[in-house]
Design a protein around this motif. Structure first.
Motif, PDB file in Angstrom:
ATOM      1  N   SER A  88       1.031  -1.158   0.089  1.00 27.11           N
ATOM      2  CA  SER A  88       0.521  -0.231   0.264  1.00 27.11           C
ATOM      3  C   SER A  88       0.571   1.638   0.174  1.00 27.11           C
ATOM      4  N   SER A 102      -4.402  10.267  -2.198  1.00 29.85           N
ATOM      5  CA  SER A 102      -4.046   9.609  -3.118  1.00 29.85           C
ATOM      6  C   SER A 102      -4.027   8.463  -2.669  1.00 29.85           C
ATOM      7  N   LYS A 104      -3.109   3.898  -2.868  1.00 27.36           N
ATOM      8  CA  LYS A 104      -3.413   2.639  -3.940  1.00 27.36           C
ATOM      9  C   LYS A 104      -3.061   0.997  -2.776  1.00 27.36           C
ATOM     10  N   LEU A 112      -1.300  -3.889  -9.288  1.00 30.82           N
ATOM     11  CA  LEU A 112      -2.227  -2.490  -8.770  1.00 30.82           C
ATOM     12  C   LEU A 112      -4.142  -3.155  -8.263  1.00 30.82           C
ATOM     13  N   SER A 114      -5.992  -1.294  -6.169  1.00 33.20           N
ATOM     14  CA  SER A 114      -6.987  -0.092  -6.358  1.00 33.20           C
ATOM     15  C   SER A 114      -6.145   1.063  -6.657  1.00 33.20           C
ATOM     16  N   PHE A 115      -7.279   1.873  -6.550  1.00 33.32           N
ATOM     17  CA  PHE A 115      -6.199   3.203  -6.925  1.00 33.32           C
ATOM     18  C   PHE A 115      -7.466   4.260  -6.443  1.00 33.32           C
ATOM     19  N   GLU A 125     -11.494   6.522  -8.827  1.00 38.65           N
ATOM     20  CA  GLU A 125     -12.295   5.342  -8.277  1.00 38.65           C
ATOM     21  C   GLU A 125     -11.391   5.104  -9.303  1.00 38.65           C
ATOM     22  N   LYS A 134      -7.783  -3.657 -15.838  1.00 35.53           N
ATOM     23  CA  LYS A 134      -8.881  -2.514 -14.752  1.00 35.53           C
ATOM     24  C   LYS A 134     -10.422  -3.370 -14.906  1.00 35.53           C
TER      25      LYS A 134
END
Length: 167
Positions: A88, A102, A104, A112, A114-115, A125, A134
């Motif tokens: 994270s 911000s 991640k 990755l 989630s962002f 999001e 994605k």
């Protein structure tokens, strides 16, 4: 503080003047560094923590600054797993009438997961599958869907696409 074998395992220093802050260090029983914390009152704090294998486990930093726009506080944090994979990464800045975030989150494989990015009342999001593709993307305003909302299949093709206006 020393353990029964005479190994230094904890040290705490109050630096020369109280404005200089404190320095706190811990070691594992085998003498490897476990954590270090430096705190300078009303300015910044840095904390670093390690696994017993020597790899970094956590890094936290807080910085306070005052400028013509007022006081701002920035907090940054990173966490890793035992193998050194980043799990994270978060950063937030807040001040008078201003907030920015911000974040991640990563999967165990380093991809990755989630962002999230938000600034004041706006939020963006994204969510990702284990393979890094994605699978969802959306925007919010004041907590309500506002702007695009999309979902994707495992190849990245759009399955659902909506455009919202304030929910």
């Amino acid at each position: 503080v020393w353990n029964a074998k005479g190994v230094l395992i904890e040290e705490f220093d109050i630096l020369a003047q109280r404005d200089y802050g404190t320095f706190h260090k811990k070691w594992f029983e085998d003498g490897k560094v476990q954590s270090i914390k430096y705190n300078q009152p009303k300015k910044d704090t840095t904390y670093v923590e390690y696994f017993n294998n020597g790899k970094m486990a956590r890094l936290n930093m807080t910085v306070e600054a005052t400028n013509p726009a007022g006081k701002r506080t920035t907090v940054s944090s990173k966490e890793w797993n035992f193998n050194g994979v980043l799990l994270s990464e978060v950063s937030s800045t807040s001040g008078q009438d201003f907030n920015e975030y911000s974040g991640k989150i990563f999967q165990e494989n380093g991809e990755l997961k989630s962002f999230i990015f938000s600034k004041n009342k706006e939020r963006f999001e994204e969510t990702y599958a284990r393979n890094g593709i994605k699978v969802k993307s959306l925007q919010r305003l004041d907590g309500l869907l506002n702007g695009h909302y999309q979902t994707f299949d495992s190849l990245g093709n759009i399955l659902i696409r909506f455009n919202y206006s304030k929910g």
